[in-house]
Scaffold this active site. Structure first.
Site, PDB file in Angstrom:
ATOM      1  NE  ARG A 165      -2.574  -1.833  -0.815  1.00  0.00           N
ATOM      2  CZ  ARG A 165      -2.749  -3.145  -0.716  1.00  0.00           C
ATOM      3  NH1 ARG A 165      -3.430  -3.637   0.261  1.00  0.00           N
ATOM      4  NH2 ARG A 165      -2.274  -3.967  -1.616  1.00  0.00           N
ATOM      5  CB  SER A 239      -9.078  -1.071   4.362  1.00  0.00           C
ATOM      6  OG  SER A 239      -9.588  -2.296   3.926  1.00  0.00           O
ATOM      7  CD  GLU A 336      -5.953   1.363   2.195  1.00  0.00           C
ATOM      8  OE1 GLU A 336      -5.848   0.279   2.806  1.00  0.00           O
ATOM      9  OE2 GLU A 336      -6.660   1.514   1.194  1.00  0.00           O
TER      10      GLU A 336
HETATM   11  C1  LIG Z   1     -15.569   0.370  -1.043  1.00  0.00           C
HETATM   12  C2  LIG Z   1     -14.093   0.572  -1.244  1.00  0.00           C
HETATM   13  C3  LIG Z   1     -13.261  -0.530  -1.395  1.00  0.00           C
HETATM   14  C4  LIG Z   1     -11.879  -0.367  -1.599  1.00  0.00           C
HETATM   15  N1  LIG Z   1     -11.088  -1.469  -1.734  1.00  0.00           N
HETATM   16  C5  LIG Z   1      -9.759  -1.339  -1.929  1.00  0.00           C
HETATM   17  C6  LIG Z   1      -8.916  -2.492  -2.072  1.00  0.00           C
HETATM   18  O1  LIG Z   1      -9.369  -3.623  -2.031  1.00  0.00           O
HETATM   19  N2  LIG Z   1      -7.602  -2.300  -2.261  1.00  0.00           N
HETATM   20  C7  LIG Z   1      -7.043  -1.062  -2.330  1.00  0.00           C
HETATM   21  O2  LIG Z   1      -5.825  -0.964  -2.514  1.00  0.00           O
HETATM   22  N3  LIG Z   1      -7.818   0.047  -2.212  1.00  0.00           N
HETATM   23  C8  LIG Z   1      -9.146  -0.061  -2.009  1.00  0.00           C
HETATM   24  N4  LIG Z   1      -9.938   1.053  -1.863  1.00  0.00           N
HETATM   25  C9  LIG Z   1      -9.315   2.381  -1.891  1.00  0.00           C
HETATM   26  C10 LIG Z   1      -9.387   3.066  -3.285  1.00  0.00           C
HETATM   27  O3  LIG Z   1     -10.468   2.598  -4.034  1.00  0.00           O
HETATM   28  C11 LIG Z   1      -8.109   2.885  -4.084  1.00  0.00           C
HETATM   29  O4  LIG Z   1      -6.999   3.336  -3.364  1.00  0.00           O
HETATM   30  C12 LIG Z   1      -8.193   3.630  -5.424  1.00  0.00           C
HETATM   31  O5  LIG Z   1      -7.064   3.336  -6.224  1.00  0.00           O
HETATM   32  C13 LIG Z   1      -8.276   5.141  -5.262  1.00  0.00           C
HETATM   33  O6  LIG Z   1      -8.578   5.673  -6.534  1.00  0.00           O
HETATM   34  P1  LIG Z   1      -9.255   7.077  -6.726  1.00  0.00           P
HETATM   35  O7  LIG Z   1      -9.202   7.381  -8.200  1.00  0.00           O
HETATM   36  O8  LIG Z   1     -10.572   7.120  -6.091  1.00  0.00           O
HETATM   37  O9  LIG Z   1      -8.199   8.018  -5.967  1.00  0.00           O
HETATM   38  P2  LIG Z   1      -8.500   9.316  -5.100  1.00  0.00           P
HETATM   39  O10 LIG Z   1      -9.187   8.923  -3.858  1.00  0.00           O
HETATM   40  O11 LIG Z   1      -9.133  10.375  -5.925  1.00  0.00           O
HETATM   41  O12 LIG Z   1      -7.010   9.768  -4.740  1.00  0.00           O
HETATM   42  C14 LIG Z   1      -6.217   9.019  -3.860  1.00  0.00           C
HETATM   43  C15 LIG Z   1      -4.804   9.618  -3.840  1.00  0.00           C
HETATM   44  O13 LIG Z   1      -4.186   9.436  -5.120  1.00  0.00           O
HETATM   45  C16 LIG Z   1      -3.822  10.699  -5.680  1.00  0.00           C
HETATM   46  N5  LIG Z   1      -4.082  10.620  -7.125  1.00  0.00           N
HETATM   47  C17 LIG Z   1      -5.233  10.234  -7.720  1.00  0.00           C
HETATM   48  N6  LIG Z   1      -5.067  10.215  -9.065  1.00  0.00           N
HETATM   49  C18 LIG Z   1      -3.791  10.634  -9.299  1.00  0.00           C
HETATM   50  C19 LIG Z   1      -3.023  10.846 -10.489  1.00  0.00           C
HETATM   51  N7  LIG Z   1      -3.524  10.621 -11.712  1.00  0.00           N
HETATM   52  N8  LIG Z   1      -1.745  11.288 -10.344  1.00  0.00           N
HETATM   53  C20 LIG Z   1      -1.215  11.532  -9.124  1.00  0.00           C
HETATM   54  N9  LIG Z   1      -1.902  11.340  -7.965  1.00  0.00           N
HETATM   55  C21 LIG Z   1      -3.170  10.897  -8.068  1.00  0.00           C
HETATM   56  C22 LIG Z   1      -4.698  11.726  -4.981  1.00  0.00           C
HETATM   57  O14 LIG Z   1      -4.094  12.997  -4.992  1.00  0.00           O
HETATM   58  C23 LIG Z   1      -4.782  11.127  -3.583  1.00  0.00           C
HETATM   59  O15 LIG Z   1      -3.603  11.431  -2.889  1.00  0.00           O
HETATM   60  C24 LIG Z   1     -11.319   0.937  -1.653  1.00  0.00           C
HETATM   61  C25 LIG Z   1     -12.164   2.051  -1.508  1.00  0.00           C
HETATM   62  C26 LIG Z   1     -13.536   1.871  -1.307  1.00  0.00           C
HETATM   63  C27 LIG Z   1     -14.424   3.070  -1.176  1.00  0.00           C
END
Ligand SMILES: Cc1cc2nc3c(=O)[nH]c(=O)nc-3n(C[C@H](O)[C@H](O)[C@H](O)COP(=O)(O)OP(=O)(O)OC[C@H]3O[C@@H](n4cnc5c(N)ncnc54)[C@H](O)[C@@H]3O)c2cc1C
Length: 341
Positions: A165, A239, A336
């Protein structure tokens, strides 16, 4: 110049549906618009953060006093190279649509990462992982805009410094914007079935990537770990804490006191513990409520917002959980999701 919104509420852009406004907000649809927006902010000495799908984000009640750039670049290309298929997906592609598409094409490598919300560009940031797979297993390269050198660069997996992570991006969040990610997937390859819970659920069923995808989604749904508009646990960031990794001596001492404590040895000799198990044994039960926030009824690791709440309430509950685990086991839990304030 791109449309710049001011005092734009951020809560609707996050899966937790919490947090105040962004001083400025704009969408980047290509590298040129992203570059213009970054230059605009730099001229005004305005801090910038990058938004994907908002599924790993906690935004302070006061919001973010700077420019939020939402990544909206789209496009997927596929190239055969020897034994693998290179799939390049733009940062704004919805992650699960990519997994759906690649598993439909029989490509192995992403199947266990089914049902995770968010966009492709965020997956390298915390090296997204689940059910025995993580994106670092298949990432061939990451195309980024280097905000310091002001140029587009292709980073190798080694340069991304992926960990559990974790990645170099997470440790240096102001340097790079991910533009696209290239995954090396295996045509007609074997699905990854490393995780005991997944292996049990697959008993008597074929182990092709499509069946593994469906099984993972069913397992996740049972834990409210997919976004489902009718699920009362739906407002979460998944998480809320990572599984703590501790020295073997600490894990041994805890195992001696707590029979059947789940533990996984790590390549560096340390031991990963199950944060959810620690939380429940510390007396924080599923379904616990604190005002407008609480613990998911299905998963002790997920903090949920029940509507009408604040980030302050959510962070107070997070501290309560951390304090309880520290008091019972002497183990520190780390958040996280990323916190914007
Ligand atoms: C129901 C649920 C289940 C989940 N299950 C998992 C799981 O099983 N495993 C897991 O690892 N995660 C899980 N997550 C967490 C999350 O979905 C992941 O971490 C996902 O990759 C985040 O993507 P996002 O586009 O929503 O990022 P955001 O929440 O929009 O951003 C997260 C971070 O990444 C940065 N960021 C986003 N895009 C970019 C980019 N293009 N360039 C640079 N920085 C960027 C943002 O600035 C921020 O710091 C879960 C979340 C939820 C709500």
């Amino acid at each position: 110049m791109e449309d710049l919104g001011t005092r734009v509420p951020l809560a609707p852009y996050t899966t937790l549906e919490l947090g105040g406004p962004a001083a400025c907000f704009a969408s980047a649809h290509d590298v040129a618009s992203l570059t213009r927006l970054l230059a605009h902010a730099e001229e005004r000495e305005m801090p910038v953060v990058i938004l994907g799908g908002g599924s790993n984000l906690v935004v302070a009640d006061t919001g973010f006093d700077g420019l939020v750039i939402a990544m909206r670049m789209r496009g997927v290309t596929t190239t055969r190279q020897g034994d693998v298929v290179l799939v390049e997906a733009a940062a704004g592609e919805p992650w699960d649509e990519l997994v759906d598409r690649t598993t439909l094409e029989g490509l192995a490598g992403l199947e266990c990462l089914s049902g995770i919300p968010g966009l492709v560009g965020a997956t390298p940031i915390q090296n997204v992982g689940a059910y025995g797979q993580e994106v670092a297993d298949t990432i061939a390269s990451v195309r980024v805009l280097d905000r310091v050198e002001k140029r587009v660069v292709e980073l190798t997996p080694a340069q991304c410094e992926f960990g559990y992570r974790d990645s170099m991006f997470k440790r240096d969040p102001e340097r790079y914007v991910v533009l696209s990610v290239v995954f090396a997937l295996v045509p007609d390859g074997a699905a990854t079935v490393r995780y005991a819970e997944l292996a049990r659920a697959l008993e008597g069923r074929p182990r092709d990537v499509r069946t593994v995808r469906e099984t993972v989604i069913a397992l996740r749904r049972a834990k409210s770990m997919v976004i489902d508009p009718v699920d009362p646990n739906r407002r979460s960031a998944g998480s809320f804490f990572t599984n703590p990794i501790v020295d073997a001596s600490i894990a041994d001492a805890l195992s001696a006191q707590h029979e059947n404590m789940p533990r996984w040895p790590q390549p560096d000799g340390r031991v990963k513990l199950a944060a959810g198990w620690l939380i429940e044994r510390a007396g924080i039960t599923k379904g616990l409520r604190r005002g407008h926030v609480g613990i998911s009824t299905k998963h002790a690791l997920a903090l949920v917002h029940h509507g009408g709440g604040t980030t302050t309430e959510l962070l107070a509950l997070a501290s309560e959980v951390q304090d309880a685990v520290r008091a019972r086991f002497g183990v520190e839990l780390h958040r996280e999701p990323v916190l914007w304030r």
